[in-house]
Design a protein around this motif. Sequence first.
Motif, PDB file in Angstrom:
ATOM      1  N   VAL A  90       0.837  -1.205   0.000  1.00 49.34           N
ATOM      2  CA  VAL A  90       0.000   0.000   0.000  1.00 49.34           C
ATOM      3  C   VAL A  90       0.872   1.257   0.000  1.00 49.34           C
ATOM      4  CG1 VAL A  90      -1.601   1.369   1.397  1.00 49.34           C
ATOM      5  CG2 VAL A  90      -2.019  -1.070   1.051  1.00 49.34           C
ATOM      6  N   GLU A  91       1.879   1.283   0.876  1.00 47.45           N
ATOM      7  CA  GLU A  91       2.745   2.461   0.957  1.00 47.45           C
ATOM      8  C   GLU A  91       3.563   2.638  -0.321  1.00 47.45           C
ATOM      9  OE1 GLU A  91       4.235   4.275   4.071  1.00 47.45           O
ATOM     10  OE2 GLU A  91       3.277   3.149   5.687  1.00 47.45           O
ATOM     11  N   ALA A  92       4.064   1.553  -0.873  1.00 49.74           N
ATOM     12  CA  ALA A  92       4.856   1.635  -2.099  1.00 49.74           C
ATOM     13  C   ALA A  92       3.993   2.114  -3.263  1.00 49.74           C
ATOM     14  CB  ALA A  92       5.474   0.279  -2.414  1.00 49.74           C
ATOM     15  N   THR A  93       2.776   1.640  -3.327  1.00 52.59           N
ATOM     16  CA  THR A  93       1.876   2.045  -4.417  1.00 52.59           C
ATOM     17  C   THR A  93       1.574   3.539  -4.339  1.00 52.59           C
ATOM     18  OG1 THR A  93       0.884  -0.162  -4.482  1.00 52.59           O
ATOM     19  CG2 THR A  93      -0.385   1.645  -5.453  1.00 52.59           C
ATOM     20  N   ARG A  94       1.384   4.054  -3.141  1.00 51.85           N
ATOM     21  CA  ARG A  94       1.114   5.485  -2.981  1.00 51.85           C
ATOM     22  C   ARG A  94       2.268   6.321  -3.522  1.00 51.85           C
ATOM     23  NH1 ARG A  94       2.215   9.465   0.807  1.00 51.85           N
ATOM     24  NH2 ARG A  94       3.375   8.005   2.137  1.00 51.85           N
ATOM     25  N   LEU A  95       3.499   5.934  -3.211  1.00 50.09           N
ATOM     26  CA  LEU A  95       4.665   6.685  -3.677  1.00 50.09           C
ATOM     27  C   LEU A  95       4.845   6.550  -5.187  1.00 50.09           C
ATOM     28  CD1 LEU A  95       7.200   5.926  -0.820  1.00 50.09           C
ATOM     29  CD2 LEU A  95       5.732   7.918  -1.111  1.00 50.09           C
ATOM     30  N   ARG A  96       4.620   5.367  -5.704  1.00 48.20           N
ATOM     31  CA  ARG A  96       4.701   5.190  -7.154  1.00 48.20           C
ATOM     32  C   ARG A  96       3.693   6.081  -7.864  1.00 48.20           C
ATOM     33  NH1 ARG A  96       1.940   0.021  -9.225  1.00 48.20           N
ATOM     34  NH2 ARG A  96       0.215   1.481  -8.797  1.00 48.20           N
ATOM     35  N   ASP A  97       2.483   6.146  -7.324  1.00 46.07           N
ATOM     36  CA  ASP A  97       1.429   6.939  -7.952  1.00 46.07           C
ATOM     37  C   ASP A  97       1.684   8.439  -7.827  1.00 46.07           C
ATOM     38  OD1 ASP A  97       0.248   4.563  -8.602  1.00 46.07           O
ATOM     39  OD2 ASP A  97      -1.325   4.658  -7.076  1.00 46.07           O
ATOM     40  N   LEU A  98       2.523   8.849  -6.876  1.00 47.46           N
ATOM     41  CA  LEU A  98       2.910  10.253  -6.763  1.00 47.46           C
ATOM     42  C   LEU A  98       3.956  10.641  -7.802  1.00 47.46           C
ATOM     43  CD1 LEU A  98       3.115  10.724  -2.876  1.00 47.46           C
ATOM     44  CD2 LEU A  98       1.450  11.775  -4.445  1.00 47.46           C
ATOM     45  N   GLY A  99       4.484   9.654  -8.512  1.00 46.12           N
ATOM     46  CA  GLY A  99       5.441   9.937  -9.577  1.00 46.12           C
ATOM     47  C   GLY A  99       6.881   9.620  -9.255  1.00 46.12           C
ATOM     48  N   PHE A 100       7.155   9.097  -8.072  1.00 47.04           N
ATOM     49  CA  PHE A 100       8.534   8.744  -7.735  1.00 47.04           C
ATOM     50  C   PHE A 100       8.970   7.523  -8.527  1.00 47.04           C
ATOM     51  CE2 PHE A 100       7.400  11.173  -3.912  1.00 47.04           C
ATOM     52  CZ  PHE A 100       8.516  11.979  -3.782  1.00 47.04           C
ATOM     53  N   ARG A 101      10.232   7.581  -9.000  1.00 49.47           N
ATOM     54  CA  ARG A 101      10.811   6.438  -9.694  1.00 49.47           C
ATOM     55  C   ARG A 101      12.024   5.895  -8.957  1.00 49.47           C
ATOM     56  NH1 ARG A 101       7.885   3.692 -11.529  1.00 49.47           N
ATOM     57  NH2 ARG A 101       9.366   2.713 -12.955  1.00 49.47           N
ATOM     58  N   ALA A 102      12.194   6.366  -7.722  1.00 52.00           N
ATOM     59  CA  ALA A 102      13.253   5.856  -6.858  1.00 52.00           C
ATOM     60  C   ALA A 102      12.720   5.883  -5.429  1.00 52.00           C
ATOM     61  CB  ALA A 102      14.514   6.700  -6.977  1.00 52.00           C
ATOM     62  N   VAL A 103      13.019   4.838  -4.661  1.00 51.41           N
ATOM     63  CA  VAL A 103      12.423   4.706  -3.336  1.00 51.41           C
ATOM     64  C   VAL A 103      13.368   3.937  -2.425  1.00 51.41           C
ATOM     65  CG1 VAL A 103      11.241   2.560  -3.953  1.00 51.41           C
ATOM     66  CG2 VAL A 103      10.330   3.978  -2.094  1.00 51.41           C
ATOM     67  N   LYS A 104      13.299   4.236  -1.120  1.00 52.74           N
ATOM     68  CA  LYS A 104      14.116   3.505  -0.145  1.00 52.74           C
ATOM     69  C   LYS A 104      13.210   2.778   0.842  1.00 52.74           C
ATOM     70  CE  LYS A 104      16.802   5.614   2.970  1.00 52.74           C
ATOM     71  NZ  LYS A 104      17.975   6.440   3.396  1.00 52.74           N
ATOM     72  N   VAL A 105      13.627   1.548   1.196  1.00 54.71           N
ATOM     73  CA  VAL A 105      12.877   0.699   2.115  1.00 54.71           C
ATOM     74  C   VAL A 105      13.652   0.586   3.419  1.00 54.71           C
ATOM     75  CG1 VAL A 105      11.691  -1.505   2.386  1.00 54.71           C
ATOM     76  CG2 VAL A 105      12.170  -0.625   0.086  1.00 54.71           C
ATOM     77  N   ALA A 106      12.962   0.775   4.540  1.00 53.61           N
ATOM     78  CA  ALA A 106      13.572   0.587   5.857  1.00 53.61           C
ATOM     79  C   ALA A 106      13.491  -0.880   6.232  1.00 53.61           C
ATOM     80  CB  ALA A 106      12.857   1.431   6.900  1.00 53.61           C
TER      81      ALA A 106
END
Length: 394
Positions: free
Chosen positions: A178-194
């Motif tokens: 759910v959290e990853a999908t929200r960031l993807r839909d905001l347009g981010f193409r790079a993300v960090k996972v804790a």
Amino acid sequence: MKVTSVETFVLKARPPEVYWGARTWSAEHGRPLVEYPPAERRRYVYSDTIDTVLVRVATADGVVGWGEAKAPVGARATAAIIDDLLAPLVVGARLDEITRTWERMYAGMRVRGHDTGFWLEALAGVDIAMWDAWARLLRQPVHALIGGRFRDRVPVYASGVPGAPAGSGADGQDGVRVEATRLRDLGFRAVKVAIGVSPADDIASVHTVRDVFGPDAVVLADAAGQYELPQAVQVGRALTEVGAGFFEMPLPPEDLAGYTRLAETLDIPLALDSLATRHRALEFLRAGALHVLQPDVCRAGGITETMRIAALADAFGAQATPHVSIGSAVHVAASVQCAAAMPNLAVLEYWIGANPLAAVAADHLEPAGSAVGVPTGPGLGITIDEDAVRRLAG
């Protein structure tokens, strides 16, 4: 162009959500399953509020510069260091002698321990404020004074997605999705996972984020020093298979030998955000223990030392990527100015949580998609609302 006053503001604001790092690594929220290293070595102190210290430097020319000292906890202690120890060293200093002033501040605690933690964070706030004032006096952006920009837009990654709690199974992975999908839909193409709760759950969380973002996105992982060497090897190999961009702080930052062995064992680039000076960075670079250095401009001695660390990394063929995490609009602006001038930039961290401290500047910098535009106005490129600062300082 002499400094006439140094003033500090302790800011605290309650966010609408718990900071993503605290959800993973704090004593209150973290729930590791592994028995070793013991939890007592791996639970960190976090504040319930978003805390920082802003620094206001005024000059005889009527120019004002703003800086930020990283203070996610113990902000009053950081402010006291500036007020009682650093300000007397800085008042009367010339803006066109910033490096000389930096050396004077840094040396002030050499005989008492000085090369990380509160002292460097306090020093950073003063240094940033002096660069902001100097650039405003010259009517230039900071990046023009530290070598010039290599890019008009700085790539950023969304920081970040909390990995699934240990032992949470499919329900935990649904939360990650759910959290990853929200960031993807905001347009981010790079993300960090804790990560850093248990190897199996951590690996599953990174796979979930990769599945959401797809094969072309940049996926990074931050373990916050939670593993010991065999666990880090296991997770690092899995991260390599999923195509992660780098493995941040897999081991405690004091374990240079462990980082060296890990770098010799793994193919994935190793990153570390806890090196506050070029001297400590040099030890890791000489040992071949790091591939990406992450100086935090509000922690690693300000703009002066951050750019030294980046240049040193470049000389060893390593990349630099400013660490940001939590802080105010000043933190973001100073990081963007440094990132613009780094030839060896990898990607800039950008905290995607609701940030109440962004209110200190109405023109605070925000990403469009996966990049932030580099301001061309004088100083840090933002306009501080002093009324908002004083209101947040209570």
